[in-house]
Design a protein around this motif. Structure first.
Motif, PDB file in Angstrom:
ATOM      1  N   CYS A  33       0.976  -1.288  -0.118  1.00 28.79           N
ATOM      2  CA  CYS A  33      -0.093  -0.036  -0.071  1.00 28.79           C
ATOM      3  C   CYS A  33       0.854   1.134  -0.007  1.00 28.79           C
ATOM      4  O   CYS A  33       1.807   1.202   0.779  1.00 28.79           O
ATOM      5  CB  CYS A  33      -0.955  -0.118   1.434  1.00 28.79           C
ATOM      6  N   GLY A  52      -4.113   0.752  -3.055  1.00 28.02           N
ATOM      7  CA  GLY A  52      -3.592  -0.590  -2.303  1.00 28.02           C
ATOM      8  C   GLY A  52      -2.484  -1.220  -3.280  1.00 28.02           C
ATOM      9  O   GLY A  52      -2.260  -1.071  -4.533  1.00 28.02           O
ATOM     10  N   PHE A  56      -5.495  -5.530  -4.045  1.00 25.48           N
ATOM     11  CA  PHE A  56      -6.248  -4.483  -3.409  1.00 25.48           C
ATOM     12  C   PHE A  56      -5.995  -2.939  -3.869  1.00 25.48           C
ATOM     13  O   PHE A  56      -5.763  -2.033  -3.110  1.00 25.48           O
ATOM     14  CB  PHE A  56      -5.844  -4.545  -1.853  1.00 25.48           C
ATOM     15  N   ASN A  58      -7.259  -0.551  -4.890  1.00 21.54           N
ATOM     16  CA  ASN A  58      -8.374   0.301  -4.806  1.00 21.54           C
ATOM     17  C   ASN A  58      -7.839   1.564  -4.539  1.00 21.54           C
ATOM     18  O   ASN A  58      -6.808   1.574  -3.711  1.00 21.54           O
ATOM     19  CB  ASN A  58      -9.558  -0.060  -3.612  1.00 21.54           C
ATOM     20  N   TYR A 103       2.150  -5.206   3.773  1.00 28.08           N
ATOM     21  CA  TYR A 103       0.608  -5.349   3.599  1.00 28.08           C
ATOM     22  C   TYR A 103       0.070  -4.569   2.301  1.00 28.08           C
ATOM     23  O   TYR A 103       0.420  -3.433   1.880  1.00 28.08           O
ATOM     24  CB  TYR A 103      -0.080  -4.516   4.764  1.00 28.08           C
ATOM     25  N   TRP A 105      -3.024  -3.994   1.808  1.00 31.28           N
ATOM     26  CA  TRP A 105      -4.410  -3.137   1.877  1.00 31.28           C
ATOM     27  C   TRP A 105      -3.646  -1.895   2.701  1.00 31.28           C
ATOM     28  O   TRP A 105      -2.976  -2.015   3.405  1.00 31.28           O
ATOM     29  CB  TRP A 105      -5.282  -3.912   2.557  1.00 31.28           C
ATOM     30  N   CYS A 106      -4.650  -1.013   2.637  1.00 33.84           N
ATOM     31  CA  CYS A 106      -4.060   0.288   3.062  1.00 33.84           C
ATOM     32  C   CYS A 106      -4.564   0.485   4.654  1.00 33.84           C
ATOM     33  O   CYS A 106      -5.614  -0.235   4.913  1.00 33.84           O
ATOM     34  CB  CYS A 106      -4.513   1.313   2.654  1.00 33.84           C
TER      35      CYS A 106
END
Length: 126
Positions: A33, A52, A56, A58, A103, A105-106
């Motif tokens: 992220c 992300g 992920f 987004n 990771y 995702w954020c």
């Protein structure tokens, strides 16, 4: 060692545009992220936008910049971008890019971002 180097800041008049860049070295790959934060004198650091990693990818924006700012990344160049349009004096701040290592995702929590650049100043005059 992970290093982030921002560029592209400057002084513009209200209504103008700037594009910030952040080159990441020492940590490659798309599975992370990345985010842009900003901090003005006397104010808390706030997250402006994030994107992300793999699976992920987004994007998310602060309400204050939705429709005006666009975050993007070029994984082949290990570079993060922030296109800023229709700038207002309220956008004046030092802008920082950050990486959340490990990771895809954020997070909304500033301490969850492990590496930071030195920042680039954006000043918008009315």
């Amino acid at each position: 060692q992970v290093q982030l180097v921002e560029s592209g800041g400057g002084s513009v008049q209200a209504g103008g545009s700037l594009t910030l860049s952040c080159v990441v070295s020492g940590y490659t790959g798309s599975s992370r992220c990345m985010a842009w934060f900003r901090q003005d004198t006397g104010k808390e650091r706030e997250k402006v936008a994030h994107i992300g990693g793999s699976g992920f990818s987004n994007t998310n924006y602060a309400d204050s910049v939705k429709g005006r700012f666009t975050i993007s990344r070029d994984n082949t160049k290990n570079t993060l971008y922030l296109q800023m349009n229709n700038l207002t004096p309220e956008d004046t701040a030092r802008y920082y890019c950050a990486v959340r290592v490990g990771y895809p995702w954020c997070s909304e929590q500033t301490p969850d971002y492990n590496y930071w650049g030195q920042g680039t100043q954006v000043t918008v005059s009315s």
